[in-house]
Design an enzyme around this catalytic site. Structure first.
Site, PDB file in Angstrom:
ATOM      1  N   ASP A 161       0.861  -1.190   0.000  1.00 46.21           N
ATOM      2  CA  ASP A 161       0.000   0.000   0.000  1.00 46.21           C
ATOM      3  C   ASP A 161       0.895   1.238   0.000  1.00 46.21           C
ATOM      4  OD1 ASP A 161      -2.948   0.893   1.952  1.00 46.21           O
ATOM      5  OD2 ASP A 161      -1.776   2.077   0.564  1.00 46.21           O
ATOM      6  N   ASP A 165      -3.297   2.159  -5.698  1.00 48.55           N
ATOM      7  CA  ASP A 165      -2.068   2.158  -4.878  1.00 48.55           C
ATOM      8  C   ASP A 165      -1.927   0.940  -3.985  1.00 48.55           C
ATOM      9  OD1 ASP A 165      -3.837   2.739  -2.707  1.00 48.55           O
ATOM     10  OD2 ASP A 165      -2.239   3.859  -1.721  1.00 48.55           O
ATOM     11  N   GLU A 166      -2.757  -0.063  -4.206  1.00 43.99           N
ATOM     12  CA  GLU A 166      -2.830  -1.147  -3.233  1.00 43.99           C
ATOM     13  C   GLU A 166      -3.038  -2.486  -3.936  1.00 43.99           C
ATOM     14  OE1 GLU A 166      -5.956  -1.820   0.325  1.00 43.99           O
ATOM     15  OE2 GLU A 166      -5.957   0.120  -0.633  1.00 43.99           O
TER      16      GLU A 166
HETATM   17  N1  DCP Z   1      -8.651   8.118  -2.006  1.00 45.59           N
HETATM   18  C1  DCP Z   1      -9.719   8.957  -2.327  1.00 45.59           C
HETATM   19  N2  DCP Z   1     -10.791   9.078  -1.461  1.00 45.59           N
HETATM   20  C2  DCP Z   1     -10.802   8.382  -0.303  1.00 45.59           C
HETATM   21  C3  DCP Z   1      -9.735   7.531   0.041  1.00 45.59           C
HETATM   22  C4  DCP Z   1      -8.665   7.427  -0.843  1.00 45.59           C
HETATM   23  O1  DCP Z   1      -9.712   9.569  -3.380  1.00 45.59           O
HETATM   24  N3  DCP Z   1     -11.842   8.516   0.537  1.00 45.59           N
HETATM   25  C5  DCP Z   1      -7.504   8.036  -2.928  1.00 45.59           C
HETATM   26  C6  DCP Z   1      -6.408   8.972  -2.511  1.00 45.59           C
HETATM   27  C7  DCP Z   1      -5.355   8.112  -1.901  1.00 45.59           C
HETATM   28  C8  DCP Z   1      -5.545   6.793  -2.625  1.00 45.59           C
HETATM   29  O2  DCP Z   1      -6.930   6.729  -2.933  1.00 45.59           O
HETATM   30  O3  DCP Z   1      -4.065   8.641  -2.075  1.00 45.59           O
HETATM   31  C9  DCP Z   1      -5.122   5.597  -1.791  1.00 45.59           C
HETATM   32  O4  DCP Z   1      -5.938   5.465  -0.638  1.00 45.59           O
HETATM   33  P1  DCP Z   1      -5.370   4.966   0.741  1.00 45.59           P
HETATM   34  O5  DCP Z   1      -6.535   4.628   1.586  1.00 45.59           O
HETATM   35  O6  DCP Z   1      -4.315   3.919   0.527  1.00 45.59           O
HETATM   36  O7  DCP Z   1      -4.711   6.267   1.375  1.00 45.59           O
HETATM   37  P2  DCP Z   1      -3.319   6.916   1.136  1.00 45.59           P
HETATM   38  O8  DCP Z   1      -2.449   6.099   0.243  1.00 45.59           O
HETATM   39  O9  DCP Z   1      -3.524   8.322   0.679  1.00 45.59           O
HETATM   40  O10 DCP Z   1      -2.721   6.981   2.589  1.00 45.59           O
HETATM   41  P3  DCP Z   1      -2.087   5.798   3.483  1.00 45.59           P
HETATM   42  O11 DCP Z   1      -0.672   6.187   3.698  1.00 45.59           O
HETATM   43  O12 DCP Z   1      -2.866   5.817   4.750  1.00 45.59           O
HETATM   44  O13 DCP Z   1      -2.246   4.536   2.690  1.00 45.59           O
HETATM   45 MG    MG Z   2      -2.217   4.026   0.496  1.00 42.26          MG
END
Ligand code: DCP
Ligand code: MG
Length: 355
Positions: free
Chosen positions: A12, A107-108
């Site tokens: 992730d 991203d996952e």
């Molecule tokens: N995303 C979005 N709306 C949301 C959640 C996520 O558009 N409610 C998008 C933006 C994030 C991406 O999806 O960058 C990946 O989601 P993650 O939940 O993996 O969150 P992040 O990668 O941003 O943060 P973390 O470091 O907690 O994984």
């Molecule tokens: Mg993420």
């Protein structure tokens, strides 16, 4: 395959969209940055970097609220094409180690490296190599969880974020779930957590003491899943688009049923969920087969299928007639519906991502 034999990695990216924006604009380094819509247009935050998280800014928060919590927040518009390109880069890296990749979002992903020969099969070293290659080739950090199943791997990848790894060996699974707050189990949101608390269930140990039937009465079909997770059990395979040949829903009934009418009523209850899952997978609902599954009180099961290109309730009902005939007086403990997906590989890959 038993859990002991499997090695699953969940990768992730850290604050993905925000990390890409900071990478591409070094003046943002060290400052609180959020990616999302503008506050005067009722926008929401997609994500933000860790500097912004210190102020309580979160994904899905209204931008107006985020700016109130963190007045110096720098708001950046999303650039989806760039995120997609990075996603392709990280997938190319995954493919160096295994073809068994299940993408969850840009991203996952889950990787099944049980049969991977790199690093003498050490999933930990493979995960470290993947994180290193991602950083070298994209300039971005990823976190990883390594575990015997998807559930533990996913929870683990969150444990040492950002830029961290958490390895849960098979023997460590009991201790890991013992210490796990229920809220961290995927599927337990604030509402379920509250409901569980009202029922006196605050820890995984509390859940383990219940029977799956009791949990099902309280939580519906999720009750069974939660019970398994509380023991650290997750039998779901890593499903690549290549392997994802069907979409199905099923329910183990809280009490066995004995009439065709009851089976049909369960069928009608399940159908909306099946349609919802199928739509998520392919809004065009392309299928090539419908099937009904029954499991009888003696745990034997039967499946009746028919080829079709159009999803129809009437066909499910007709298949149920046939499946029920095979009960031969036995009661029914589980009803399932599924659809077979067409085999076009290219399309299947596209459907997994919302590209
Ligand atoms: N995303 C979005 N709306 C949301 C959640 C996520 O558009 N409610 C998008 C933006 C994030 C991406 O999806 O960058 C990946 O989601 P993650 O939940 O993996 O969150 P992040 O990668 O941003 O943060 P973390 O470091 O907690 O994984
Ligand atoms: Mg993420």
């Amino acid at each position: 395959m038993s859990d002991k034999a499997r090695k699953i990695i969940h990768v992730d990216m850290d604050c993905f969209y925000a990390a890409v924006e900071v990478r591409d604009n070094p003046t943002l380094v060290g400052k609180p940055v959020a990616v999302g819509g503008e506050s005067d247009r009722r926008g929401v935050i997609a994500t933000c970097n860790y500097e912004a998280r210190k102020f309580g800014v979160r994904s899905a928060m209204a931008t107006a609220t985020a700016v109130r919590q963190c007045p110096q927040l720098i708001l950046v518009k999303p650039r989806f094409q760039v995120y997609k390109a990075v996603s392709r880069q990280i997938h190319a890296i995954f493919h160096r180690y295994t073809e068994l990749i299940e993408p969850l979002s840009l991203d996952e992903a889950y990787l099944d490296v049980s049969d991977c020969e790199s690093y003498r099969g050490s999933a930990t070293l493979i995960a470290e190599a993947i994180r290193r290659e991602i950083f070298e080739e994209t300039g971005l950090t990823a976190s990883a969880g390594v575990a015997p199943n998807k559930f533990i791997a996913k929870v683990a990848s969150d444990q040492n974020k950002p830029n961290g790894i958490c390895v849960v060996a098979p023997d460590d699974v009991p201790a890991f779930v013992e210490a796990l707050p229920l809220r961290k189990i995927p599927g337990v949101g604030p509402v379920t957590e509250q409901k569980l608390a009202e029922l006196g269930l605050k820890t995984t140990a509390d859940v383990r003491m219940q029977t799956p039937k009791v949990l099902q009465k309280w939580l519906g079909r999720y009750g069974d899943v939660l019970w398994k997770r509380s023991f650290g059990i997750d039998e779901r395979p890593v499903e690549t688009s290549r392997l994802r040949r069907s979409v199905g829903v099923e329910t183990t009934l809280s009490e066995d049923i004995g009439s065709l009418q009851q089976c049909k009523s369960v069928l009608s209850d399940l159908l909306p969920e099946l349609i919802q899952r199928l739509d998520k997978h392919d809004p065009k609902r392309r299928i090539h087969k419908q099937g009904v599954k029954l499991k009888f009180a003696d745990f034997q099961q039967t499946t009746v299928e028919q080829t079709t290109t159009e999803l129809r309730q009437s066909l499910f009902l007709a298949l149920m007639d046939k499946a029920f005939e095979r009960a031969d007086g036995r009661k029914i403990r589980l009803v399932g519906l599924n659809v077979g997906l067409p085999e076009e590989e290219g399309e299947a890959i596209q459907l997994q991502f919302e590209w």
